[in-house]
Design an enzyme around this catalytic site. Structure first.
Site, PDB file in Angstrom:
ATOM      1  N   ARG A  46       0.847  -1.205   0.000  1.00 43.44           N
ATOM      2  CA  ARG A  46       0.000   0.000   0.000  1.00 43.44           C
ATOM      3  C   ARG A  46       0.875   1.245   0.000  1.00 43.44           C
ATOM      4  O   ARG A  46       0.616   2.208  -0.721  1.00 43.44           O
ATOM      5  CB  ARG A  46      -0.947  -0.006   1.206  1.00 43.44           C
ATOM      6  CG  ARG A  46      -2.028  -1.083   1.148  1.00 43.44           C
ATOM      7  CD  ARG A  46      -3.147  -0.830   2.149  1.00 43.44           C
ATOM      8  NE  ARG A  46      -2.697  -0.812   3.534  1.00 43.44           N
ATOM      9  CZ  ARG A  46      -2.706  -1.853   4.343  1.00 43.44           C
ATOM     10  NH1 ARG A  46      -3.110  -3.035   3.891  1.00 43.44           N
ATOM     11  NH2 ARG A  46      -2.308  -1.747   5.599  1.00 43.44           N
ATOM     12  N   LYS A 136     -12.398  15.572   3.952  1.00 42.89           N
ATOM     13  CA  LYS A 136     -13.520  15.008   3.188  1.00 42.89           C
ATOM     14  C   LYS A 136     -14.361  14.107   4.074  1.00 42.89           C
ATOM     15  O   LYS A 136     -13.833  13.383   4.916  1.00 42.89           O
ATOM     16  CB  LYS A 136     -13.013  14.207   1.986  1.00 42.89           C
ATOM     17  CG  LYS A 136     -14.134  13.816   1.013  1.00 42.89           C
ATOM     18  CD  LYS A 136     -13.766  12.638   0.150  1.00 42.89           C
ATOM     19  CE  LYS A 136     -14.050  11.327   0.845  1.00 42.89           C
ATOM     20  NZ  LYS A 136     -14.021  10.158  -0.058  1.00 42.89           N
ATOM     21  N   GLU A 177     -19.558  15.714   0.742  1.00 47.75           N
ATOM     22  CA  GLU A 177     -19.829  14.704  -0.280  1.00 47.75           C
ATOM     23  C   GLU A 177     -21.092  13.898   0.028  1.00 47.75           C
ATOM     24  O   GLU A 177     -21.039  12.864   0.692  1.00 47.75           O
ATOM     25  CB  GLU A 177     -18.636  13.742  -0.406  1.00 47.75           C
ATOM     26  CG  GLU A 177     -18.842  12.673  -1.466  1.00 47.75           C
ATOM     27  CD  GLU A 177     -17.647  11.744  -1.621  1.00 47.75           C
ATOM     28  OE1 GLU A 177     -17.769  10.762  -2.381  1.00 47.75           O
ATOM     29  OE2 GLU A 177     -16.609  11.983  -0.986  1.00 47.75           O
ATOM     30  N   LYS A 219     -18.909  17.965  -3.274  1.00 50.87           N
ATOM     31  CA  LYS A 219     -18.505  16.805  -4.082  1.00 50.87           C
ATOM     32  C   LYS A 219     -19.732  15.931  -4.306  1.00 50.87           C
ATOM     33  O   LYS A 219     -19.991  14.990  -3.558  1.00 50.87           O
ATOM     34  CB  LYS A 219     -17.397  16.022  -3.384  1.00 50.87           C
ATOM     35  CG  LYS A 219     -16.894  14.831  -4.196  1.00 50.87           C
ATOM     36  CD  LYS A 219     -15.695  14.154  -3.543  1.00 50.87           C
ATOM     37  CE  LYS A 219     -15.269  12.924  -4.335  1.00 50.87           C
ATOM     38  NZ  LYS A 219     -14.052  12.287  -3.786  1.00 50.87           N
TER      39      LYS A 219
END
Length: 343
Positions: A46, A136, A177, A219
């Site tokens: 990762r 976010k 979002e 978003k």
């Protein structure tokens, strides 16, 4: 950070002719995508994949900000340089996903509430100190028989607004979002109705919580028929429906709109984004906010399929990543075409 500074950061992110790269997949989601391409599902792969992304040459020419995950924001290159520093040095603003995921909403079968408000104030302070300058939070709204309920939309709208207020208090630009999911048989018209109702609820709550709209980025999903809907609209029809919905419900004060890709194919997401920006540039359109992108798979997937965990494939994967970013930057100017995919 003052509200003027927040507004300036938001403008840098979505008003500069560039877009956002979402590389904020949770470890579980990242591992699932790795498994699908045969890459090892452990921390080191990762980290290596994130280094591939963060060090892609000339990425900042198309990407203004990168959304990171908690593990990612604490990782770095193999030589020890933190990814936050790598991105900042490249001219890309680091951001952070702060919700802890969608969980079943009590009393509302088939619906979810995004969690993560507990302890968020302290976590936001920590992320700011590490170097993040925006955040976010994703809410998910499903369409189905009797769905979404008012309770689900209201609960998620309230959580988004509380998150946004805490972000601005901490000096971080909140990306808000509310995603109306593509899964289902619903028509484009049904998605349009649900999207507008959801956005109405979100902005009502943002106002109630005292959130400064000039310092947020929306978003949203594009307005699309469900994945199993037998009738498929054209790129132009999707673009027109999406822009029409946003004009009906998004206040002009919002700094900008950065669309999520929601699992769309890379080229189709670029084409739809391009069509919306053609509308924005058409005579008399006068949209009050810039239309940008905040894509994850629609930028990353081709690179991931080339890399597959193999170090010898890093350069080719970076070229694919940069190409998708360039295509989406072109879409912001209404200059994307299928011919770009053959270059």
């Amino acid at each position: 950070m003052t509200m003027l500074e927040l507004a300036a950061t938001a403008h840098q992110l979505v008003g500069s002719g560039k877009g956002l790269l979402a590389m904020d997949e949770s470890n579980g989601t990242c591992d699932k995508r790795f498994a699908a391409v045969g890459a090892p599902q452990t921390e080191e792969p990762r980290r290596a994949y994130r280094e591939l992304i963060a060090t892609t040459p000339r990425l900042s020419e198309s990407i203004s900000g990168a959304i990171l995950y908690d593990e990612t924001i604490r990782q770095g290159k193999k030589d020890g340089t933190r990814f936050v520093q790598v991105l900042t040095d490249a001219g890309i603003i680091p951001g952070i996903k702060v919700d802890t995921g969608a969980k079943p909403l009590a009393g509302h079968p088939g619906e979810a509430i995004t969690e993560g408000l507990d302890g968020l104030r302290a976590r936001l302070r920590d992320y700011f100190q590490i170097g993040a300058r925006f955040a976010k939070w994703r809410a998910v709204i499903a369409i189905g028989d009797g769905l979404p309920s008012r309770g689900c939309v209201g609960a998620n709208a309230h959580a988004l607004a509380r998150y946004a207020a805490l972000c601005q208090e901490a000096g971080l630009v909140p990306i808000v979002e509310p995603e109306v999911l593509m899964a289902g048989e619903h028509t484009l018209e049904r998605c349009q109705d649900v999207t507008e109702a959801t956005l109405h609820g979100v902005f009502n709550e943002l106002y109630a919580q005292g959130v400064i709209l000039e310092g947020i980025i929306l978003k949203p999903n594009m307005v699309l028929p469900g994945l199993n809907c037998p009738h498929r609209q054209t790129v132009a029809e999707v673009a027109a429906a999406t822009v029409r919905s946003l004009l009906r419900v998004v206040p002009a004060a919002v700094a900008g709109i950065a669309f999520l890709s929601g699992g769309q194919a890379s080229e189709l997401a670029s084409a739809r984004l391009n069509a919306m920006n053609l509308i924005a540039r058409s005579e008399g359109a006068q949209l009050p906010w810039p239309l940008a992108f905040s894509f994850a798979r629609a930028i990353q997937q081709p690179a991931l399929e080339i890399w597959r965990g193999q170090e010898r494939q890093v350069e080719a994967a970076q070229q694919a990543l940069a190409h998708r970013a360039i295509c989406n930057k072109a879409a912001l100017q209404g200059e994307y075409s299928a011919a770009m995919e053959r270059t």
